[in-house]
Design a protein around this motif. Structure first.
Motif, PDB file in Angstrom:
ATOM      1  N   ASP A 165      31.476  44.251  34.301  1.00 46.80           N
ATOM      2  CA  ASP A 165      32.197  43.055  33.851  1.00 46.80           C
ATOM      3  C   ASP A 165      33.657  43.398  33.568  1.00 46.80           C
ATOM      4  O   ASP A 165      33.948  44.295  32.754  1.00 46.80           O
ATOM      5  N   HIS A 213      39.245  42.625  45.612  1.00 48.41           N
ATOM      6  CA  HIS A 213      37.978  43.268  45.230  1.00 48.41           C
ATOM      7  C   HIS A 213      37.678  44.497  46.072  1.00 48.41           C
ATOM      8  O   HIS A 213      36.876  45.343  45.669  1.00 48.41           O
ATOM      9  N   ILE A 250      34.397  37.780  38.792  1.00 39.33           N
ATOM     10  CA  ILE A 250      33.224  38.090  37.967  1.00 39.33           C
ATOM     11  C   ILE A 250      32.031  38.469  38.845  1.00 39.33           C
ATOM     12  O   ILE A 250      31.315  39.438  38.562  1.00 39.33           O
ATOM     13  N   GLU A 251      31.839  37.727  39.927  1.00 41.06           N
ATOM     14  CA  GLU A 251      30.697  37.971  40.804  1.00 41.06           C
ATOM     15  C   GLU A 251      30.784  39.315  41.513  1.00 41.06           C
ATOM     16  O   GLU A 251      29.763  40.019  41.660  1.00 41.06           O
ATOM     17  N   LYS A 252      31.996  39.714  41.947  1.00 36.68           N
ATOM     18  CA  LYS A 252      32.130  40.905  42.783  1.00 36.68           C
ATOM     19  C   LYS A 252      32.464  42.177  42.001  1.00 36.68           C
ATOM     20  O   LYS A 252      32.604  43.242  42.603  1.00 36.68           O
ATOM     21  N   SER A 253      32.592  42.073  40.701  1.00 38.70           N
ATOM     22  CA  SER A 253      32.895  43.263  39.897  1.00 38.70           C
ATOM     23  C   SER A 253      31.604  44.019  39.564  1.00 38.70           C
ATOM     24  O   SER A 253      30.613  43.406  39.140  1.00 38.70           O
ATOM     25  N   LYS A 254      31.627  45.325  39.742  1.00 38.70           N
ATOM     26  CA  LYS A 254      30.447  46.154  39.443  1.00 38.70           C
ATOM     27  C   LYS A 254      30.192  46.203  37.944  1.00 38.70           C
ATOM     28  O   LYS A 254      29.045  46.240  37.493  1.00 38.70           O
ATOM     29  N   ASN A 303      32.399  29.956  31.186  1.00 43.81           N
ATOM     30  CA  ASN A 303      32.331  31.291  31.787  1.00 43.81           C
ATOM     31  C   ASN A 303      32.686  32.379  30.780  1.00 43.81           C
ATOM     32  O   ASN A 303      33.116  33.472  31.146  1.00 43.81           O
ATOM     33  N   LYS A 318      41.563  35.888  45.813  1.00 44.81           N
ATOM     34  CA  LYS A 318      40.230  35.346  46.098  1.00 44.81           C
ATOM     35  C   LYS A 318      39.400  36.267  46.990  1.00 44.81           C
ATOM     36  O   LYS A 318      38.203  36.428  46.776  1.00 44.81           O
ATOM     37  N   ASP A 326      35.504  32.950  39.530  1.00 36.99           N
ATOM     38  CA  ASP A 326      34.124  33.117  39.996  1.00 36.99           C
ATOM     39  C   ASP A 326      33.985  34.356  40.869  1.00 36.99           C
ATOM     40  O   ASP A 326      33.034  35.143  40.719  1.00 36.99           O
ATOM     41  N   ASN A 327      34.925  34.564  41.774  1.00 35.29           N
ATOM     42  CA  ASN A 327      34.855  35.712  42.683  1.00 35.29           C
ATOM     43  C   ASN A 327      35.040  37.037  41.954  1.00 35.29           C
ATOM     44  O   ASN A 327      34.350  38.020  42.245  1.00 35.29           O
TER      45      ASN A 327
END
Length: 458
Positions: free
Chosen positions: A373, A305, A367-371, A165, A301, A364-365
């Motif tokens: 990086d 966010h 990275i995925e949910k950040s507008k 990752n 988790k 994972d959460n």
């Protein structure tokens, strides 16, 4: 911090003590004729209840009890009022723990607003370019090298997940200090504690505690980020609540008093020396720690966010540090250890296995949910304090550190870097601040031995 359930517990505790004293007084009146003897007896019981914690103390308490009765029986005029003094002392002993708990809560609830300012030249970035920063501290998590060498545990599965990752993992990472109260403050202040006139050889003196708490409340990382209008989000453990900055934007916390009020109170009494009570206190403390960690992980988790950026998220999670509260699948641990029992290597590894699973989901959460990086630092304050002598030292200073640094040349990183330079690198490369790296040093002290002198080992 004082919610409804906490307030109910304080009230129940207070009135229970009053009721017990009243019952005791009624029973003693049936045995003893004189009022002063009744009062003196109650006072002596309370005195011994709170102050007797060893056999030596018990002997002193018995001797004192006989002396008081001797003088009362002989109607010594000078000491006839000694029962009144004992009554006052006993009332103070009863009230002090409760007062301390209440004052602690009030102090934590009412925080003074302090405006931080910095004199520096910065290139201000557009708010849309600012990345969320996550600093996740896993307390007592050992480095890969020493986990493999001394505990026969291969942590490559977790480390490979991080590398896949795009994390950079320090293979030979060392913390600057082998103690939480020194390590984390040095990271967030980007310098060694000696630079702030803190003599760590005086630890655990009250003056050193106070200086460290103030250093954390007004840490340099927060001061820099304030200039860029970052929100400072804190997810502390019970241990790190005193590091709460004065002008905090958001704090997520387990209710301290709700789960620990009776432990705090009982620990000040003779009950804490009884084996059965010790076991119950340990169990309640372990249950509280487990609940605290689970809620912290759940917040990271699912909920952090929701808070708009730019934000700095500082999470201090007391795992895999004892007490060991998880089996490797997340169920209850087999061993009921206390806060400083680094005695069960197998249980320690179980904490790592479980926390690895949770951190994978969190990463994972995030990275995925950040507008944009984000920047993510996952590290431990120290390694474990397992075993003795040189093995303990090597384990204790070898910590976990993994960097998620988007659009950053990872060739600028190396395994020799220590924790004190983490935020120097971030501010220099992401915020264009004119800040240089400092010399990497490592300090160690075995706090279980005397004298507790800090030595530089690198």
């Amino acid at each position: 911090l004082i919610n409804r359930s906490s307030l109910i517990e304080i009230i129940i505790l207070f009135f229970s003590i009053i009721l017990l004293i009243y019952i005791l007084k009624s029973l003693l009146r049936l045995i003893l004729e004189k009022t002063e003897k009744v009062q003196a007896t109650i006072a002596l019981i309370i005195f011994n209840f709170y102050l007797v914690k060893t056999v030596k103390h018990l002997i002193i308490g018995i001797i004192l009890t006989f002396l008081i009765y001797y003088f009362l029986a002989n109607k010594n005029k000078i000491l006839l009022n000694v029962h009144k003094i004992l009554v006052i002392m006993s009332l103070l002993l009863i009230s002090m723990p409760t007062i301390k708990i209440i004052l602690f809560s009030i102090n934590q609830f009412f925080q003074k607003e302090v405006t931080n300012s910095l004199e520096k030249k910065v290139h201000m970035l557009n708010k849309n370019e600012l990345r969320d920063i996550y600093y996740i501290v896993l307390d007592g998590y050992g480095g890969a090298n020493t986990l493999k060498k001394y505990l026969d545990f291969d942590n490559s599965n977790f480390l490979n997940f991080l590398k896949k990752n795009s994390f950079y993992v320090n293979e030979k990472s060392n913390s600057n200090y082998n103690f939480t109260s020194f390590s984390v403050p040095s990271v967030l202040n980007m310098d060694y504690l000696s630079s702030f006139n803190i003599d760590i050889n005086d630890y655990p003196s009250e003056s050193v505690h106070k200086k460290i708490n103030e250093l954390m409340k007004n840490n340099k990382t927060k001061k820099y980020l304030d200039e860029f209008n970052y929100d400072y989000i804190m997810i502390p453990s019970t241990y790190s609540k005193s590091w709460r900055p004065d002008n905090l934007n958001f704090i997520f916390e387990e209710n301290f008093i709700s789960y620990d009020i009776f432990n705090l109170y009982i620990s000040k009494t003779i009950i804490s020396r009884i084996k059965f009570a010790k076991t119950k206190i340990k169990e309640k403390w372990s249950d509280a720690r487990r609940r605290e960690i689970l809620r912290q992980l759940a917040f990271l988790k699912k909920e952090v966010h929701v808070i708009d950026g730019p934000k700095f998220v500082f999470a201090h999670i007391m795992s895999p540090h004892p007490p060991y509260v998880f089996n490797k699948n997340g169920s209850l641990a087999e061993t009921k250890s206390d806060d400083e029992e680094w005695n069960y290597p197998k249980e320690y590894i179980n904490q790592i296995i479980y926390i690895n699973k949770e951190i994978k989901i969190i990463v994972d959460n995030i990275i995925e949910k950040s507008k944009i990086d984000p920047i993510i630092i996952i590290e431990s304050d120290t390694g474990p304090a397992l075993f003795e002598s040189e093995t303990k030292m090597k384990l204790n200073i070898n910590n976990l550190r993994a960097w998620y640094l988007p659009s950053f040349d990872k060739k600028l990183l190396n395994d020799e870097l220590t924790s004190v330079n983490i935020f120097r690198i971030i501010f220099k490369n992401y915020f264009n601040l004119n800040i240089d790296l400092i010399e990497d040093k490592v300090f160690y002290s075995d706090f279980a031995k005397e004298p507790k002198k800090i030595m530089q080992i690198r």
